[in-house]
Design a protein around this motif. Structure first.
Motif, PDB file in Angstrom:
ATOM      1  N   ALA A 108       0.840  -1.208   0.000  1.00 24.14           N
ATOM      2  CA  ALA A 108       0.000   0.000   0.000  1.00 24.14           C
ATOM      3  C   ALA A 108       0.873   1.257   0.000  1.00 24.14           C
ATOM      4  O   ALA A 108       0.542   2.260  -0.656  1.00 24.14           O
ATOM      5  CB  ALA A 108      -0.927  -0.011   1.209  1.00 24.14           C
ATOM      6  N   ALA A 109       1.992   1.191   0.729  1.00 29.08           N
ATOM      7  CA  ALA A 109       2.894   2.360   0.771  1.00 29.08           C
ATOM      8  C   ALA A 109       3.432   2.660  -0.627  1.00 29.08           C
ATOM      9  O   ALA A 109       3.488   3.821  -1.057  1.00 29.08           O
ATOM     10  CB  ALA A 109       4.036   2.109   1.744  1.00 29.08           C
ATOM     11  N   LEU A 110       3.790   1.595  -1.351  1.00 32.57           N
ATOM     12  CA  LEU A 110       4.332   1.802  -2.705  1.00 32.57           C
ATOM     13  C   LEU A 110       3.243   2.292  -3.658  1.00 32.57           C
ATOM     14  O   LEU A 110       3.480   3.165  -4.501  1.00 32.57           O
ATOM     15  CB  LEU A 110       4.957   0.501  -3.224  1.00 32.57           C
ATOM     16  CG  LEU A 110       6.222   0.064  -2.474  1.00 32.57           C
ATOM     17  CD1 LEU A 110       6.683  -1.312  -2.931  1.00 32.57           C
ATOM     18  CD2 LEU A 110       7.337   1.092  -2.673  1.00 32.57           C
ATOM     19  N   GLN A 111       2.045   1.746  -3.510  1.00 36.96           N
ATOM     20  CA  GLN A 111       0.941   2.200  -4.372  1.00 36.96           C
ATOM     21  C   GLN A 111       0.621   3.673  -4.099  1.00 36.96           C
ATOM     22  O   GLN A 111       0.425   4.464  -5.024  1.00 36.96           O
ATOM     23  CB  GLN A 111      -0.313   1.349  -4.135  1.00 36.96           C
ATOM     24  CG  GLN A 111      -0.163  -0.067  -4.692  1.00 36.96           C
ATOM     25  CD  GLN A 111      -1.305  -0.990  -4.289  1.00 36.96           C
ATOM     26  OE1 GLN A 111      -2.110  -0.644  -3.415  1.00 36.96           O
ATOM     27  NE2 GLN A 111      -1.347  -2.168  -4.884  1.00 36.96           N
ATOM     28  N   THR A 112       0.595   4.033  -2.814  1.00 37.65           N
ATOM     29  CA  THR A 112       0.293   5.429  -2.452  1.00 37.65           C
ATOM     30  C   THR A 112       1.364   6.360  -3.011  1.00 37.65           C
ATOM     31  O   THR A 112       1.052   7.437  -3.532  1.00 37.65           O
ATOM     32  CB  THR A 112       0.230   5.564  -0.913  1.00 37.65           C
ATOM     33  OG1 THR A 112      -0.695   4.600  -0.437  1.00 37.65           O
ATOM     34  CG2 THR A 112      -0.214   6.954  -0.493  1.00 37.65           C
ATOM     35  N   THR A 113       2.635   5.918  -2.926  1.00 36.57           N
ATOM     36  CA  THR A 113       3.709   6.741  -3.474  1.00 36.57           C
ATOM     37  C   THR A 113       3.519   6.904  -4.985  1.00 36.57           C
ATOM     38  O   THR A 113       3.662   8.000  -5.532  1.00 36.57           O
ATOM     39  CB  THR A 113       5.087   6.102  -3.170  1.00 36.57           C
ATOM     40  OG1 THR A 113       5.158   5.852  -1.770  1.00 36.57           O
ATOM     41  CG2 THR A 113       6.229   7.014  -3.572  1.00 36.57           C
ATOM     42  N   GLY A 114       3.176   5.823  -5.665  1.00 41.23           N
ATOM     43  CA  GLY A 114       2.921   5.888  -7.106  1.00 41.23           C
ATOM     44  C   GLY A 114       1.820   6.876  -7.439  1.00 41.23           C
ATOM     45  O   GLY A 114       1.922   7.662  -8.389  1.00 41.23           O
ATOM     46  N   ARG A 115       0.766   6.858  -6.623  1.00 41.75           N
ATOM     47  CA  ARG A 115      -0.355   7.808  -6.843  1.00 41.75           C
ATOM     48  C   ARG A 115       0.142   9.243  -6.674  1.00 41.75           C
ATOM     49  O   ARG A 115      -0.299  10.144  -7.381  1.00 41.75           O
ATOM     50  CB  ARG A 115      -1.491   7.518  -5.855  1.00 41.75           C
ATOM     51  CG  ARG A 115      -2.117   6.159  -6.021  1.00 41.75           C
ATOM     52  CD  ARG A 115      -3.021   6.058  -7.223  1.00 41.75           C
ATOM     53  NE  ARG A 115      -4.292   6.760  -7.022  1.00 41.75           N
ATOM     54  CZ  ARG A 115      -5.012   7.297  -7.986  1.00 41.75           C
ATOM     55  NH1 ARG A 115      -4.569   7.250  -9.237  1.00 41.75           N
ATOM     56  NH2 ARG A 115      -6.155   7.896  -7.712  1.00 41.75           N
ATOM     57  N   LEU A 156      12.205  -1.708   1.512  1.00 37.12           N
ATOM     58  CA  LEU A 156      11.002  -0.936   1.171  1.00 37.12           C
ATOM     59  C   LEU A 156      11.382   0.502   0.827  1.00 37.12           C
ATOM     60  O   LEU A 156      10.857   1.109  -0.112  1.00 37.12           O
ATOM     61  CB  LEU A 156      10.008  -0.979   2.352  1.00 37.12           C
ATOM     62  CG  LEU A 156       8.796  -0.067   2.236  1.00 37.12           C
ATOM     63  CD1 LEU A 156       7.996  -0.357   0.962  1.00 37.12           C
ATOM     64  CD2 LEU A 156       7.878  -0.210   3.461  1.00 37.12           C
ATOM     65  N   SER A 157      12.317   1.032   1.596  1.00 37.06           N
ATOM     66  CA  SER A 157      12.762   2.403   1.363  1.00 37.06           C
ATOM     67  C   SER A 157      13.392   2.530  -0.029  1.00 37.06           C
ATOM     68  O   SER A 157      13.151   3.497  -0.764  1.00 37.06           O
ATOM     69  CB  SER A 157      13.776   2.768   2.456  1.00 37.06           C
ATOM     70  OG  SER A 157      14.203   4.076   2.330  1.00 37.06           O
ATOM     71  N   LEU A 158      14.166   1.523  -0.425  1.00 35.76           N
ATOM     72  CA  LEU A 158      14.771   1.522  -1.765  1.00 35.76           C
ATOM     73  C   LEU A 158      13.685   1.433  -2.827  1.00 35.76           C
ATOM     74  O   LEU A 158      13.686   2.186  -3.812  1.00 35.76           O
ATOM     75  CB  LEU A 158      15.737   0.339  -1.884  1.00 35.76           C
ATOM     76  CG  LEU A 158      16.338   0.109  -3.266  1.00 35.76           C
ATOM     77  CD1 LEU A 158      17.242   1.281  -3.658  1.00 35.76           C
ATOM     78  CD2 LEU A 158      17.144  -1.190  -3.307  1.00 35.76           C
ATOM     79  N   ALA A 159      12.734   0.526  -2.605  1.00 33.47           N
ATOM     80  CA  ALA A 159      11.639   0.368  -3.575  1.00 33.47           C
ATOM     81  C   ALA A 159      10.897   1.689  -3.748  1.00 33.47           C
ATOM     82  O   ALA A 159      10.560   2.102  -4.865  1.00 33.47           O
ATOM     83  CB  ALA A 159      10.684  -0.724  -3.095  1.00 33.47           C
ATOM     84  N   ARG A 160      10.665   2.373  -2.639  1.00 33.10           N
ATOM     85  CA  ARG A 160       9.922   3.639  -2.692  1.00 33.10           C
ATOM     86  C   ARG A 160      10.692   4.702  -3.484  1.00 33.10           C
ATOM     87  O   ARG A 160      10.106   5.499  -4.199  1.00 33.10           O
ATOM     88  CB  ARG A 160       9.647   4.121  -1.265  1.00 33.10           C
ATOM     89  CG  ARG A 160       8.445   5.014  -1.176  1.00 33.10           C
ATOM     90  CD  ARG A 160       8.166   5.394   0.236  1.00 33.10           C
ATOM     91  NE  ARG A 160       9.377   5.874   0.894  1.00 33.10           N
ATOM     92  CZ  ARG A 160       9.398   6.380   2.109  1.00 33.10           C
ATOM     93  NH1 ARG A 160       8.280   6.468   2.800  1.00 33.10           N
ATOM     94  NH2 ARG A 160      10.515   6.797   2.643  1.00 33.10           N
ATOM     95  N   ALA A 161      12.019   4.676  -3.340  1.00 33.17           N
ATOM     96  CA  ALA A 161      12.829   5.657  -4.076  1.00 33.17           C
ATOM     97  C   ALA A 161      12.760   5.417  -5.583  1.00 33.17           C
ATOM     98  O   ALA A 161      13.025   6.312  -6.376  1.00 33.17           O
ATOM     99  CB  ALA A 161      14.277   5.586  -3.601  1.00 33.17           C
ATOM    100  N   LEU A 162      12.403   4.175  -5.968  1.00 34.61           N
ATOM    101  CA  LEU A 162      12.443   3.812  -7.391  1.00 34.61           C
ATOM    102  C   LEU A 162      11.079   3.890  -8.073  1.00 34.61           C
ATOM    103  O   LEU A 162      10.982   3.630  -9.273  1.00 34.61           O
ATOM    104  CB  LEU A 162      12.988   2.383  -7.543  1.00 34.61           C
ATOM    105  CG  LEU A 162      14.434   2.166  -7.102  1.00 34.61           C
ATOM    106  CD1 LEU A 162      14.781   0.688  -7.154  1.00 34.61           C
ATOM    107  CD2 LEU A 162      15.379   2.973  -7.984  1.00 34.61           C
ATOM    108  N   VAL A 163      10.041   4.239  -7.311  1.00 40.96           N
ATOM    109  CA  VAL A 163       8.665   4.163  -7.833  1.00 40.96           C
ATOM    110  C   VAL A 163       8.529   4.840  -9.195  1.00 40.96           C
ATOM    111  O   VAL A 163       7.954   4.289 -10.126  1.00 40.96           O
ATOM    112  CB  VAL A 163       7.660   4.763  -6.817  1.00 40.96           C
ATOM    113  CG1 VAL A 163       6.331   5.088  -7.482  1.00 40.96           C
ATOM    114  CG2 VAL A 163       7.426   3.791  -5.676  1.00 40.96           C
TER     115      VAL A 163
END
Ligand SMILES: Nc1ncnc2c1ncn2[C@@H]1O[C@H](COP(=O)(O)OP(=O)(O)OP(=O)(O)O)[C@@H](O)[C@H]1O
Ligand SMILES: [Mg+2]
Length: 333
Positions: A108-115, A156-163
């Motif tokens: 959900a965190a990654l989806q929210t970041t994508g949004r 997760l932090s790395l994934a978020r940086a790459l969104v």
């Protein structure tokens, strides 16, 4: 490539990071005095410096989260001070601690970041799945992020940086908390992203790891970046080599013999991993090895005691009169 979903080719020129004469003061304390560096597109640059030398301060300014006191910064040609939105659109930032939404799952965190990067719900969901696979979070993706382990949070932090598939990537101590397998995957991922044209600046204390991963290094000490001349001089200085022999007594005898220990080679001591000697340069190391083998010493290990980056780092931060002194920020306050 598989995880470039957002095209920003227009924003990629002129590419990379350019920092010139940047300083930052907090009241009367200078966290950064004078940083000058470039990170070209398609490369990984290591940002190396002792605790308190200004690495995080510099990265925060590149990431638009802190304003420089003096100097200029350009991220793919954009100024983080006057064009923060444009910079954020092309820049990925992995901070040293994950400040995520604790009750949201990783997915959900990654989806929210994508949004937040204006992806549609479907795009954000697809991207989150891609990144979960990429950072090996499949088994934890649906747990609240507060229960993740430190290493899982880092991923997760790395994934978020790459969104948003950024063209410039800033990573503050990304390897801390990662197990050896995750570190190896991080290395491979960063090399792959650089291969695809990303400009990557990564701070770390694990210098041996950076040796394998980085194309270039920027050394920070006491708030100043070392000049290329200082780095070259430090890299070329005499260094310690470690020798291990199946017969330690034979090694000791050979090193003590005239002709081996001379102006070029000096025994520094013995530790549990072998005998440390100070060798002027690689040619004298080769001559020493040749000599030991000729004398019948059964040498089973022979190599620099520390990697290139660590050697340069230690030399630069020693009091050598190179101009960048060892960091002692408490003393300067
Ligand atoms: N908000 C602040 N207010 C006052 N001083 C600060 C602030 N942020 C950083 N500093 C000081 O600036 C210096 C550089 O800090 P910074 O966090 O950039 O170091 P660092 O190289 O990232 O260190 P580390 O390796 O420990 O992460 C330190 O002396 C720190 O105490
Ligand atoms: Mg830091």
């Amino acid at each position: 490539m598989s995880f470039m979903t957002v095209s920003d080719s227009a924003a990629r020129t002129p590419s990379g990071i350019a920092v010139s004469g940047v300083s930052r003061a907090f009241g009367s304390v200078f966290a950064l005095l004078d940083a000058t560096l470039t990170v070209p597109a398609g490369s990984v640059t290591a940002l190396i410096g002792p605790n308190g030398s200004g690495k995080t301060t510099l990265l925060l300014m590149l990431a638009t989260l802190l304003t420089p006191s003096t100097g200029t910064i350009r991220i793919n040609g954009h100024d983080p001070v006057t064009e923060p939105e444009r910079v954020r659109a092309i820049m990925g930032w992995m901070p040293d601690t994950l400040g995520s939404w604790p009750s949201l799952s990783a997915r959900a965190a990654l989806q929210t970041t994508g949004r937040m990067y204006r992806m549609t719900r479907e795009q954000a969901a697809v991207r989150a799945d891609e990144l979960i696979a990429l950072t090996d979070l499949d088994n934890f993706a649906d747990r609240p992020s507060r229960v993740l382990s430190r290493g899982q949070k880092q991923r997760l932090s790395l994934a978020r940086a790459l969104v948003h598939s950024p063209g410039v990537l800033l990573l503050d101590e990304p390897a801390s908390g990662l197990d050896p397998a995750a570190r190896a995957s991080l290395r491979q991922l960063l090399r792959r992203l650089a291969g695809d044209g990303t400009a990557i600046l990564v701070s770390s204390h694990v210098l041996a790891e950076l040796d394998e991963m980085a194309d270039a290094a920027v050394f920070l000490a006491d708030g100043r970046t070392a000049s290329p001349e200082q780095v070259a001089a430090a890299g070329a200085s005499a260094r310690a080599w470690r020798i291990r022999s199946l017969d330690e007594a034979a090694l000791e005898r050979a090193l003590a013999a005239a002709g081996v220990v001379g102006a070029l080679v000096q025994v520094l001591g013995v530790d549990q991993l072998g005998t440390l000697v100070r060798v002027e340069n690689e040619a004298s190391a080769a001559a020493l090895l040749h000599n030991l083998v000729l004398r019948g010493v059964p040498v089973c290990d022979f190599g620099p005691a520390v990697g290139n980056l660590e050697h340069t780092f230690l030399d630069l931060t020693r009091e050598t009169g190179h101009g960048i002194a060892p960091n002692d920020s408490e003393a300067t306050k």
